[in-house]
Design a protein around this motif. Structure first.
Motif, PDB file in Angstrom:
ATOM      1  N   VAL A   1       1.614   5.014  20.509  1.00 31.33           N
ATOM      2  CA  VAL A   1       2.457   3.822  20.429  1.00 31.33           C
ATOM      3  C   VAL A   1       2.782   3.557  18.967  1.00 31.33           C
ATOM      4  O   VAL A   1       2.116   4.053  18.059  1.00 31.33           O
ATOM      5  N   GLY A   2       3.808   2.728  18.743  1.00 30.54           N
ATOM      6  CA  GLY A   2       4.084   2.232  17.403  1.00 30.54           C
ATOM      7  C   GLY A   2       5.195   2.965  16.681  1.00 30.54           C
ATOM      8  O   GLY A   2       5.767   3.933  17.165  1.00 30.54           O
ATOM      9  N   VAL A   3       5.494   2.459  15.474  1.00 32.08           N
ATOM     10  CA  VAL A   3       6.526   3.026  14.598  1.00 32.08           C
ATOM     11  C   VAL A   3       5.938   3.185  13.197  1.00 32.08           C
ATOM     12  O   VAL A   3       5.692   2.190  12.531  1.00 32.08           O
ATOM     13  N   PRO A   4       5.664   4.406  12.740  1.00 34.64           N
ATOM     14  CA  PRO A   4       5.706   5.645  13.527  1.00 34.64           C
ATOM     15  C   PRO A   4       4.557   5.696  14.519  1.00 34.64           C
ATOM     16  O   PRO A   4       3.555   4.993  14.360  1.00 34.64           O
ATOM     17  N   ALA A   5       4.697   6.498  15.542  1.00 33.90           N
ATOM     18  CA  ALA A   5       3.709   6.519  16.623  1.00 33.90           C
ATOM     19  C   ALA A   5       2.370   7.057  16.144  1.00 33.90           C
ATOM     20  O   ALA A   5       2.308   7.948  15.300  1.00 33.90           O
ATOM     21  N   ARG A   6       1.302   6.484  16.680  1.00 31.96           N
ATOM     22  CA  ARG A   6      -0.048   6.963  16.391  1.00 31.96           C
ATOM     23  C   ARG A   6      -0.824   7.035  17.698  1.00 31.96           C
ATOM     24  O   ARG A   6      -0.526   6.315  18.655  1.00 31.96           O
ATOM     25  N   VAL A   7      -1.822   7.881  17.710  1.00 33.35           N
ATOM     26  CA  VAL A   7      -2.633   8.061  18.910  1.00 33.35           C
ATOM     27  C   VAL A   7      -3.589   6.888  19.050  1.00 33.35           C
ATOM     28  O   VAL A   7      -4.322   6.552  18.121  1.00 33.35           O
ATOM     29  N   VAL A   8      -3.587   6.240  20.206  1.00 28.95           N
ATOM     30  CA  VAL A   8      -4.500   5.130  20.469  1.00 28.95           C
ATOM     31  C   VAL A   8      -5.520   5.467  21.540  1.00 28.95           C
ATOM     32  O   VAL A   8      -6.510   4.758  21.700  1.00 28.95           O
ATOM     33  N   ARG A   9      -5.280   6.536  22.257  1.00 30.27           N
ATOM     34  CA  ARG A   9      -6.241   6.917  23.296  1.00 30.27           C
ATOM     35  C   ARG A   9      -6.030   8.376  23.644  1.00 30.27           C
ATOM     36  O   ARG A   9      -4.903   8.858  23.697  1.00 30.27           O
ATOM     37  N   ILE A  10      -7.120   9.090  23.867  1.00 23.70           N
ATOM     38  CA  ILE A  10      -7.061  10.460  24.376  1.00 23.70           C
ATOM     39  C   ILE A  10      -7.985  10.530  25.573  1.00 23.70           C
ATOM     40  O   ILE A  10      -9.171  10.253  25.476  1.00 23.70           O
ATOM     41  N   GLY A  11      -7.457  10.895  26.680  1.00 25.38           N
ATOM     42  CA  GLY A  11      -8.269  10.979  27.883  1.00 25.38           C
ATOM     43  C   GLY A  11      -7.398  11.103  29.095  1.00 25.38           C
ATOM     44  O   GLY A  11      -6.198  10.859  29.055  1.00 25.38           O
ATOM     45  N   GLY A  12      -7.986  11.492  30.188  1.00 28.53           N
ATOM     46  CA  GLY A  12      -7.253  11.653  31.430  1.00 28.53           C
ATOM     47  C   GLY A  12      -7.824  12.809  32.205  1.00 28.53           C
ATOM     48  O   GLY A  12      -8.492  13.666  31.665  1.00 28.53           O
ATOM     49  N   SER A  13      -7.533  12.814  33.466  1.00 30.12           N
ATOM     50  CA  SER A  13      -8.060  13.856  34.338  1.00 30.12           C
ATOM     51  C   SER A  13      -7.059  14.990  34.475  1.00 30.12           C
ATOM     52  O   SER A  13      -5.866  14.759  34.641  1.00 30.12           O
TER      53      SER A  13
END
Length: 224
Positions: free
Chosen positions: A162-174
């Motif tokens: 998210v954001g400008v410029p974008a940054r990683v706020v979460r890594i995860g998922g199945s």
């Protein structure tokens, strides 16, 4: 082959849009499905070097649907463009199967570079409304790009940016299933709240906490 891809596009729309009632309605009324269908026709003519005809089809599609896809762009079957108004996909862009693109998003370039100059979006990604993904970068499989984000660097698989410029706020998922439900909370707000709590803790340790003025103090100050 054409009809197989069309069926996959319609199935993707039915799977991802709760407002879709049946496949016949999707085929007749969904601008994203129509734009992808016409793009595949334009892409065919582009590959056999009828490039002017391909561009004419592309521009007519833009006027009809509000979605602009360069005939050379490589879009896998099973992609869903939701609503679609204002979506722009550049010449060397690539989009993987199962990806969802919302209105106003752009897969564009950053200047006058030649060669591969547009993004490569992996499989089962979510590109939210108004997001801009610019340059020869890669968005990994199952990644999510937040609304209004400007992505200028590679996005890891399963990451949320998210954001400008974008940054990683979460890594995860199945890896066993695809979660296309967008985050309801605000990562920026959560970060600010965490910083505020740290400031309060430090002030408490140092004994310099902010004291809220009382009503009589405010009234006395006004009289002076």
């Amino acid at each position: 082959m054409f009809f197989k891809r069309l069926r996959m596009d319609i199935a993707a729309a039915k799977r991802n849009d709760p407002a879709a009632r049946n496949k016949f309605e999707i085929w007749l009324t969904y601008s994203g499905v129509r734009a992808l269908s016409r793009h595949r026709r334009a892409h065919f003519f582009y590959r056999i070097h009828f490039k002017l005809l391909a561009r004419i089809i592309s521009q007519r599609t833009k006027r009809i649907t509000g979605i602009e896809i360069h005939p050379a762009a490589k879009i896998a079957p099973g992609v869903f463009i939701d609503h679609g108004q204002g979506v722009v996909i550049g010449e060397t862009a690539e989009v993987g199967t199962g990806t969802v693109l919302y209105q106003g998003c752009t897969l564009g370039g950053t200047g006058k570079e030649t060669g591969k100059r547009h993004p490569t979006v992996g499989e089962n990604c979510v590109i939210s409304a108004g997001a801009k993904i610019l340059g020869n970068i890669t968005v990994g499989d199952y990644a999510k790009v937040g609304a209004g984000a400007v992505v200028l660097r590679d996005v890891p698989p399963h990451a949320t940016v998210v954001g400008v410029p974008a940054r990683v706020v979460r890594i995860g998922g199945s890896k066993d299933g695809v979660d296309l439900i967008q985050e309801k909370d605000d990562p920026m707000l959560k970060e600010l709240c965490a910083l505020r709590e740290r400031v309060f803790a430090l002030e408490e340790k140092l004994g310099i906490g902010y004291e809220v003025p009382k009503d009589e103090d405010i009234q006395h100050s006004d009289e002076e």
